[in-house]
Design a protein around this motif. Structure first.
Motif, PDB file in Angstrom:
ATOM      1  N   GLU A  31     -13.598  -6.842   7.860  1.00 54.87           N
ATOM      2  CA  GLU A  31     -14.572  -7.045   6.777  1.00 54.87           C
ATOM      3  C   GLU A  31     -14.950  -8.515   6.596  1.00 54.87           C
ATOM      4  O   GLU A  31     -16.022  -8.824   6.096  1.00 54.87           O
ATOM      5  CB  GLU A  31     -14.036  -6.483   5.450  1.00 54.87           C
ATOM      6  N   LEU A  73       0.835  -1.219   0.000  1.00 53.70           N
ATOM      7  CA  LEU A  73       0.000   0.000   0.000  1.00 53.70           C
ATOM      8  C   LEU A  73       0.861   1.257   0.000  1.00 53.70           C
ATOM      9  O   LEU A  73       0.582   2.226  -0.718  1.00 53.70           O
ATOM     10  CB  LEU A  73      -0.949  -0.006   1.203  1.00 53.70           C
ATOM     11  N   THR A 103      -3.129   5.716   6.933  1.00 47.50           N
ATOM     12  CA  THR A 103      -4.262   5.253   6.127  1.00 47.50           C
ATOM     13  C   THR A 103      -4.104   3.773   5.800  1.00 47.50           C
ATOM     14  O   THR A 103      -5.063   3.004   5.871  1.00 47.50           O
ATOM     15  CB  THR A 103      -4.343   6.063   4.815  1.00 47.50           C
ATOM     16  N   TRP A 156      -9.354  -2.398   8.813  1.00 52.18           N
ATOM     17  CA  TRP A 156     -10.702  -2.411   8.253  1.00 52.18           C
ATOM     18  C   TRP A 156     -10.947  -3.696   7.464  1.00 52.18           C
ATOM     19  O   TRP A 156     -11.939  -4.393   7.638  1.00 52.18           O
ATOM     20  CB  TRP A 156     -10.830  -1.182   7.358  1.00 52.18           C
ATOM     21  N   ALA A 157      -9.979  -4.006   6.593  1.00 53.74           N
ATOM     22  CA  ALA A 157     -10.110  -5.186   5.742  1.00 53.74           C
ATOM     23  C   ALA A 157     -10.185  -6.456   6.593  1.00 53.74           C
ATOM     24  O   ALA A 157     -10.900  -7.394   6.277  1.00 53.74           O
ATOM     25  CB  ALA A 157      -8.928  -5.264   4.784  1.00 53.74           C
ATOM     26  N   THR A 186      -9.667   9.067   7.303  1.00 49.04           N
ATOM     27  CA  THR A 186      -8.811   8.387   6.325  1.00 49.04           C
ATOM     28  C   THR A 186      -9.593   7.391   5.474  1.00 49.04           C
ATOM     29  O   THR A 186      -9.231   7.119   4.337  1.00 49.04           O
ATOM     30  CB  THR A 186      -7.650   7.641   7.028  1.00 49.04           C
ATOM     31  N   LEU A 187     -10.670   6.839   6.024  1.00 53.31           N
ATOM     32  CA  LEU A 187     -11.410   5.826   5.275  1.00 53.31           C
ATOM     33  C   LEU A 187     -12.691   6.377   4.666  1.00 53.31           C
ATOM     34  O   LEU A 187     -13.570   5.619   4.283  1.00 53.31           O
ATOM     35  CB  LEU A 187     -11.742   4.636   6.191  1.00 53.31           C
ATOM     36  N   LYS A 188     -12.798   7.696   4.595  1.00 53.65           N
ATOM     37  CA  LYS A 188     -14.089   8.278   4.210  1.00 53.65           C
ATOM     38  C   LYS A 188     -14.602   7.766   2.856  1.00 53.65           C
ATOM     39  O   LYS A 188     -15.797   7.644   2.654  1.00 53.65           O
ATOM     40  CB  LYS A 188     -14.039   9.803   4.248  1.00 53.65           C
ATOM     41  N   GLU A 189     -13.690   7.438   1.977  1.00 56.23           N
ATOM     42  CA  GLU A 189     -14.085   6.935   0.658  1.00 56.23           C
ATOM     43  C   GLU A 189     -14.851   5.614   0.753  1.00 56.23           C
ATOM     44  O   GLU A 189     -15.581   5.239  -0.143  1.00 56.23           O
ATOM     45  CB  GLU A 189     -12.837   6.693  -0.198  1.00 56.23           C
ATOM     46  N   LEU A 190     -14.624   4.900   1.840  1.00 56.37           N
ATOM     47  CA  LEU A 190     -15.236   3.580   1.983  1.00 56.37           C
ATOM     48  C   LEU A 190     -16.565   3.647   2.712  1.00 56.37           C
ATOM     49  O   LEU A 190     -17.289   2.670   2.775  1.00 56.37           O
ATOM     50  CB  LEU A 190     -14.304   2.650   2.764  1.00 56.37           C
ATOM     51  N   ILE A 245       0.094   5.473  -0.593  1.00 56.83           N
ATOM     52  CA  ILE A 245      -0.874   5.628   0.492  1.00 56.83           C
ATOM     53  C   ILE A 245      -0.139   5.900   1.801  1.00 56.83           C
ATOM     54  O   ILE A 245       0.867   5.255   2.108  1.00 56.83           O
ATOM     55  CB  ILE A 245      -1.764   4.379   0.565  1.00 56.83           C
ATOM     56  N   ALA A 246      -0.638   6.868   2.562  1.00 56.66           N
ATOM     57  CA  ALA A 246       0.037   7.279   3.802  1.00 56.66           C
ATOM     58  C   ALA A 246       0.033   6.116   4.802  1.00 56.66           C
ATOM     59  O   ALA A 246      -0.920   5.338   4.846  1.00 56.66           O
ATOM     60  CB  ALA A 246      -0.674   8.487   4.397  1.00 56.66           C
ATOM     61  N   LEU A 261      -6.654   0.914   6.786  1.00 52.93           N
ATOM     62  CA  LEU A 261      -7.236   0.134   5.701  1.00 52.93           C
ATOM     63  C   LEU A 261      -7.087  -1.368   5.969  1.00 52.93           C
ATOM     64  O   LEU A 261      -8.022  -2.142   5.765  1.00 52.93           O
ATOM     65  CB  LEU A 261      -6.490   0.518   4.423  1.00 52.93           C
ATOM     66  N   LEU A 262      -5.928  -1.755   6.457  1.00 57.15           N
ATOM     67  CA  LEU A 262      -5.702  -3.181   6.700  1.00 57.15           C
ATOM     68  C   LEU A 262      -6.507  -3.681   7.899  1.00 57.15           C
ATOM     69  O   LEU A 262      -7.004  -4.805   7.907  1.00 57.15           O
ATOM     70  CB  LEU A 262      -4.207  -3.462   6.896  1.00 57.15           C
TER      71      LEU A 262
END
Lengths: 249, 430
Positions: free
Chosen positions: B397, B377, B386, B393-394, B425-429, B382-383, B390-391
Motif C-alpha cells: 500500500e 492481529l 488473513t 497488502w499493507a 480473505t481481503l474481500k472487505e478491502l 484474525i486468522a 493483510l500485512l
C-alpha cells in the motif's frame, strides 16, 4: 472464569514464571502489581499465547476450557483480550478494517452472521465518543502516528467494541496523563459486569484509584507472594515492594 | 552465450529486415541498432547492473517479430472512465481512436506522416539501455503521443497484449510521449497476455516532459506466467516538469525494467514508486537511474517488493547528482519482504554525488513479516493466513496508495489480492 495453577513459563530459555497461582472469578477485577522484571508482562503474554513465551508446567483454565490448547486467535475469539503495553503500528491496515475483521472473527466462531455495516458503525461511533476519540482515526492505519496516549485509548476502544469475557490490560496506565487516565479508566469501568473479568497489570496504585479492584496480587520473582483487597495497593504505595521481595526470598 | 545469441539476432534480422516498416524506424537506423547491439554484446549477469536478471531466457526465444497476427484479443481489463484506450496485440495497434482528444495528437507511425526519427531522437546510449537497440531494430509499430502546450489534462490507456508463444516470435511495444510546456497527461500502460502466451516482449518507451508540464505514468506489468518481459524507459524532464512514474509488476516469468530519468531542467521533479510481487520461479528486476543535471531538482523513490516461493525481486536504484545540480534533493525508501525460506530480495540504493549542497537520504531494508504486527492481529482473533495477507497488502500500500485515480487503484488492489490468492480473505478491502 480464569484459573491459573502452578504456571511455569520461560522466555529465551530463562524461567520467568515460577509456579504462579491465580484465580479470577467472573465479574471481578483483579490487579497484578509488582516490581520491574517480576513477570507481569510475561503473564499477560502467556495468557494471550504470544509465540516465544513457553509454558513448561502448569495449567490455565478459562471458562472451564484449557486455554493453553488454543492458538492466539482462538483465545481472542473465545473472549480473551490483551491490551498491549506497547501497541504496534500497522500502517496500511486501517482501524475500521481491523475492528470489523476482529468482530467478525468472533461472530463466525459463535456461528453468528457477519455484523451489519450500519450497526457496526453505530457501535464504533458510540464507543469512540466514550473514549473521546476523533472519528478521522478510523480511516487511519492501526496506531499509525498515534501518540502514546492515543494508542492506549485505541486499545480500550477495541476492547469496548469486542466485549471480551476476560480482558488483560498490560500497563494500560503507563504513558498517560491524568486526563487520559480518567478517560481510559471510565472506558474500562463501563465494561465491568457480572459476566466479565478484568486483570489489570500495573506498576502503580494510580490506576486503581479510578478502576477499583476487587483483589490485588503482588507478583515477585515469578510468583504471587501476597494477595489482598485494595488496601494492599495502598500499602504498596506507602512501603514499596522491597519488604515483599525480602519476604519472598 | 552472448555471442551465439547476438549471431542469432543478426541472422533473424537479416531474414526479416526488408519487411520491417520504414515509417516506424528508417532502415539505416535499424541496421545501425543491430550493429551497435552486436558490437556491445547482450547484457550478461557478470555485469553489476544485470546480475539479478534472468538473461538465460534469451537463449531460447525467437527475436524476429511475430508474423502471423493472432486475431484473438485476450480479455481486457475493465475500461476506466476518462481514459481513451489503445490496444496493441503482439506489438501492432489493433484499436484506438486517432486524435480523439482536443489538445492531444496520438498517431501510430505505421500510418503515413513525418518519420519517427525526427521526433524520437537517438537511442539512449548507456550500457543498461542495450535492449532498447533490439527494440529499435525490430519494432513493427510505434505510438507517438503529443500533448500540446497548455492543453486541458487528458488520460490515455495503452494495452499491450501478447498472444503467441516465444517460438513464434517477439513483440516490441514502442511509445514516445511528448508533453509540451504546461501540458498535463496521464498515461496508463498495461502489459499483459493470453494465459498460454510464452512470448518475448521487449518494450521501449520514451517520455519528454516539457517545461512546467506534468506527466503521470502508470505502468502495470501483468504479463502471462511464461513471458519474458524486457523494458527500457527513458525520460527527460525540462525545467519545473513533474514526472510521477508508478509501476506495479506481478506477471511474467522474467521481468526486467531499465529506467533512466534525466532531470535536465531546474526544479524538475521525479516521483518514482514501484511495487513488485513475485511468486514461484518469477524474477523481477528493476534498475532505475535518476540523473540530476540541473539545480534544485528532486527525486522521491519508493520501492516495495515481495518475494514468495522461489522468486527473486531486485531493485537497483541509482541517484546521480551531477556538478551543476546544486540544491538537489533526493530520497530513497526501498523495502523488501521475504515470504518464504527460498525467496530472495536484493535491494541496492546507490548515490553518486559530484557537487555540494545537496540533500540525499536513503533507506533500504529487507526482512520477513514483522512478528509483532502479526501477533497483534492474531490477538484480535484474525486468522493467521488473513493476518499474513493483510500485512503483505499493507506493505504494498505504500506504493498503491499513491495512485490518484481511485478506479485504477481498486483495479490494481483487486489484481494484487488475486495474485496473493487473498481475494477471499481481503474481500472487505476490495
Amino acid at each position: 472464569m480464569l484459573k491459573i495453577e502452578n504456571l511455569h513459563a520461560t522466555v529465551d530459555g530463562k524461567e520467568i514464571l515460577k509456579g504462579l497461582e491465580l484465580e479470577v472469578p467472573a465479574g471481578e477485577v483483579h490487579a497484578v502489581m509488582g516490581p520491574n522484571g517480576s513477570g507481569k508482562s510475561t503473564l499477560a503474554y502467556v495468557l494471550a499465547g504470544r509465540p516465544g513465551y513457553a509454558v513448561t508446567a502448569g495449567r490455565i483454565s478459562f471458562q472451564g476450557q484449557d486455554l493453553l490448547a488454543l492458538s492466539p486467535e482462538e483465545r481472542a475469539r473465545a473472549g480473551v483480550f490483551l491490551g498491549f503495553q506497547y501497541p504496534v503500528e500497522i500502517p496500511g491496515v486501517n482501524n475500521v478494517y481491523l475492528l470489523k475483521a476482529a468482530i467478525n472473527a468472533a461472530r463466525k466462531q459463535r456461528g453468528e452472521p457477519e455484523v451489519d455495516a450500519f450497526e457496526f458503525l453505530t457501535l464504533v461511533r458510540e464507543k469512540m465518543r466514550l473514549m473521546r476519540m476523533d472519528e478521522s482515526m478510523l480511516s487511519r492505519g492501526v496506531n499509525e502516528g498515534f501518540s502514546g496516549g492515543e494508542k492506549k485509548r485505541n486499545e480500550i476502544l477495541q476492547m469496548l467494541v469486542l466485549e471480551p469475557r476476560l480482558a488483560v490490560l498490560d500497563e494500560t496506565d503507563s504513558g498517560l496523563d491524568i486526563d487520559a487516565l480518567k478517560i481510559v479508566a471510565h472506558g474500562v469501568n463501563t465494561l465491568r459486569g457480572p459476566q466479565r473479568s478484568l486483570v489489570l497489570v500495573t506498576h502503580y496504585q494510580r490506576l486503581l484509584e479510578h478502576i477499583v479492584p476487587d483483589r490485588v496480587h503482588v507478583l515477585v520473582n515469578g510468583r504471587i507472594v501476597r494477595s489482598g483487597d485494595r488496601t494492599l495497593a495502598l500499602e504498596l504505595e506507602r512501603r514499596g515492594y522491597d519488604w515483599l521481595i525480602g519476604e519472598a526470598a | 552465450m552472448s555471442s551465439a545469441v547476438t549471431e542469432q539476432i543478426r541472422k533473424e534480422y537479416g531474414a526479416v529486415h526488408a519487411a520491417l516498416p520504414a515509417s516506424v524506424i528508417e532502415p539505416a537506423r535499424r541496421a545501425e541498432a543491430i550493429e551497435r547491439l552486436c558490437a556491445q554484446g547482450l547484457p550478461a549477469t557478470r555485469e553489476e547492473n544485470w546480475r539479478y536478471t534472468n538473461l538465460r531466457v534469451l537463449e531460447h526465444v525467437r527475436f524476429a517479430p511475430i508474423e502471423t497476427q493472432s486475431q484473438a484479443v485476450p480479455p481486457l481489463p475493465e475500461a476506466l472512465p476518462g481514459f481513451v484506450r489503445y490496444v496493441f496485440v503482439d506489438g501492432l495497434l489493433r484499436s484506438g481512436a486517432a486524435g480523439s482528444h482536443p489538445g492531444l495528437t496520438v498517431r501510430s507511425l505505421r500510418t503515413p506522416g513525418p518519420s519517427s526519427s525526427a521526433t524520437w531522437g537517438p537511442c539512449p546510449d548507456f550500457p543498461e539501455a542495450r535492449l532498447a537497440l533490439l527494440n529499435e531494430a525490430f519494432a513493427t509499430d510505434a505510438l507517438l503521443i503529443e500533448a500540446h502546450a497548455n492543453a486541458a489534462p487528458a488520460a490515455i490507456e495503452l494495452v499491450f497484449a501478447a498472444s503467441a508463444g516465444a517460438q513464434a516470435g517477439a513483440s516490441y511495444p514502442r511509445v514516445h510521449v511528448v508533453l509540451e510546456a504546461s501540458a498535463e497527461l496521464i498515461v496508463l500502460e498495461r502489459h499483459m497476455g493470453a494465459p498460454e502466451a510464452a512470448s518475448l516482449v521487449n518494450s521501449a518507451v520514451r517520455a519528454d516532459v516539457g517545461e512546467n508540464a506534468r506527466l503521470t505514468h502508470y505502468r502495470l506489468q501483468h504479463c502471462a506466467p511464461r513471458t519474458a518481459w524486457f523494458d527500457t524507459l527513458t525520460a527527460q524532464l525540462a525545467a519545473q516538469a513533474r514526472y510521477h512514474l508508478l509501476t506495479v509488476g506481478t506477471g511474467a516469468l522474467t521481468a526486467r525494467s531499465t529506467v533512466h530519468v534525466r532531470l535536465a531542467g531546474a526544479g524538475a521533479e521525479l516521483a518514482l514508486s514501484a511495487a513488485a510481487l513475485a511468486d514461484r520461479q518469477q524474477s523481477h528486476d528493476m534498475y532505475a537511474l535518476s540523473e540530476h543535471v540541473a539545480p534544485n531538482t528532486r527525486t522521491t523513490e519508493t520501492f516495495r517488493g515481495i518475494a514468495s516461493g522461489r522468486a527473486r525481486v531486485a531493485f537497483n536504484g541509482k541517484i546521480a547528482v551531477r556538478e551543476r545540480a546544486g540544491g538537489s534533493d533526493s530520497r530513497q525508501s526501498l523495502r523488501g519482504l521475504l515470504d518464504g525460506p527460498e525467496a530472495e530480495v536484493d535491494l541496492r540504493p546507490q548515490l553518486e554525488i559530484y557537487t555540494d549542497e545537496v540533500r540525499c537520504s536513503h533507506g533500504a531494508t529487507a526482512g520477513k513479516l514483522d512478528q509483532n504486527m502479526l501477533f497483534y492481529l492474531l490477538s484480535r482473533g484474525i486468522a493467521p493466513q488473513t493476518a499474513q495477507h493483510l500485512l503483505k497488502w499493507a506493505f504494498l500500500e505504500d506504493v498503491v496508495a499513491k495512485i490518484e485515480c481511485a478506479e485504477l487503484r481498486r483495479q490494481i488492489e483487486r489484481d494484487l489480492a488475486s495474485q496473493m490468492s487473498a481475494a477471499a480473505t481481503l474481500k472487505e478491502l476490495l
